[in-house]
Design an enzyme around this catalytic site. Sequence first.
Site, short mmCIF file in Angstrom:
data_model
loop_
_atom_site.label_atom_id
_atom_site.label_comp_id
_atom_site.label_asym_id
_atom_site.label_seq_id
_atom_site.Cartn_x
_atom_site.Cartn_y
_atom_site.Cartn_z
N ARG A 36 0.81 -1.24 0.00
CA ARG A 36 0.00 0.00 0.00
C ARG A 36 0.83 1.28 0.00
NH1 ARG A 36 -3.86 -2.58 -2.34
NH2 ARG A 36 -5.23 -3.81 -1.02
N ASP B 181 -6.63 -1.45 4.77
CA ASP B 181 -6.02 -0.87 3.56
C ASP B 181 -6.34 0.62 3.39
OD1 ASP B 181 -4.64 -3.15 2.80
OD2 ASP B 181 -6.39 -4.01 1.84
N1 ARG Z 1 -5.74 -8.55 6.38
C1 ARG Z 1 -4.67 -8.31 5.49
C2 ARG Z 1 -4.09 -6.96 5.75
O1 ARG Z 1 -4.71 -6.16 6.37
C3 ARG Z 1 -5.05 -8.55 4.07
C4 ARG Z 1 -5.91 -7.54 3.40
C5 ARG Z 1 -6.33 -8.03 2.08
N2 ARG Z 1 -6.95 -7.03 1.28
C6 ARG Z 1 -7.86 -7.32 0.36
N3 ARG Z 1 -8.32 -6.33 -0.31
N4 ARG Z 1 -8.30 -8.53 0.15
O2 ARG Z 1 -3.00 -6.68 5.34
#
Ligand code: ARG
Length: 410
Positions: free
Chosen positions: A94, A123
């Site tokens: 990110r 995210d």
């Molecule tokens: N839980 C993980 C994190 O916060 C994975 C996030 C996955 N994102 C997605 N858009 N599927 O890093």
Amino acid sequence: MKEKVVLAYSGGLDTSLAVKKLSEEGFEPIALIVDLGQPPGEIDEAVEKADKIGAAKTYRLDAKEEFTKNFIFPSLKANAKYEQAYPLSTAIGRPLISKLMVRVAKQEGADWVAHGCTAKGNDQVRFETSLKALAPELGIIATARKWKISRTEGLAYALECGIPLSIKKENPYSIDENLWGRSIECGVLENPAIKPPSDVYKWTKAVKDTPDEPKEISIYFEEGIPKSIDGKEMHPVELIATLNKLAGDYGIGRIDHLENRLVGIKSREVYECPAAEVLIKAHKDLEELVLTRELLHFKPLVEQKFSELSYYGLWFDPLMQAINAFVDSTQRWVTGTVIMELYKGQAKVIGRESKNSLYAAEMATYEEGDLFDHSAASGFLKIWSLPLEIFARIHGNDENKEEVVCQVLR
Ligand code: ARG
């Protein structure tokens, strides 16, 4: 004149709706697709889709090398895993995407950037903290939060305005993929009591389908960075891709993690991170050979902080730079080779060597050639036990207050 907005675009439903919504609201959406090592077909599809649904411009940036060198390798040097489990693959992608959003926004003279992350996830945090750190003057539009479209509404809306959908009914997972791993959430995985169905996995084989013979590989590191496999030097991106395939074929790298999200909820996350599992294990082992006891006991504290900062979206906090400086200062000795055995879902270290090895055979041996000064042990023990001895003389010890008579057997 329409205002330009640079949108981090994945080709999925949420960001596709975002393109539509942004143009409906009078913006000129510029789609940015960042290649961090997701399947090339998916990127091609995303590019095509962005054009079809009306992005004013589409950028496709290959950031695999930068991702590997500046995000994956620092994480590997810090043996980073959130809650000792998750190698942070999505999390460290990110800040890099944010950096490229800013770069494109500057180039385009855009005042806005946008992402399509939900309000419940990590995210959104990582995008927005990174964007604030890099370009506080840019306005941020969180499209999913702003227009609160449910998945069902979204699907209907997508059909209505002709957004091509690759999400099939039978694939209800939310997936994020890059070189360092594949994250899978939602659908039946939301019940943490249920075993993940086999269709969630794409990179790793089920143990029953893996080879019956173990495979030995050797990984050579230079100052904490993997350089070659089985003596074959590789480009960093190629090395990681190779290990993902190899270890994945042996069923290595499946992670089922009940995770504490930053927004306060627990969520069940499934990951496939074959290369990360192998490399972190090998790297840690090599460190055990070449770092002093004090460094080895202290570094995990820093590693945990590194992992939390990455997970919490604080990649660009100055603390991260300070931590990286510390970690780098420890890596100057982390050069050497680790031999691993891949077998039935496990990667095991079976040997290691280094020119910087602190293993002193002549001190460790119980055989001939022992140079350990045995006579020094008595003086050492006198001093080492002194505080206990003094305490016991003054206070006694609860352990032997009770009078117990021992029976003589013979
Ligand atoms: N839980 C993980 C994190 O916060 C994975 C996030 C996955 N994102 C997605 N858009 N599927 O890093």
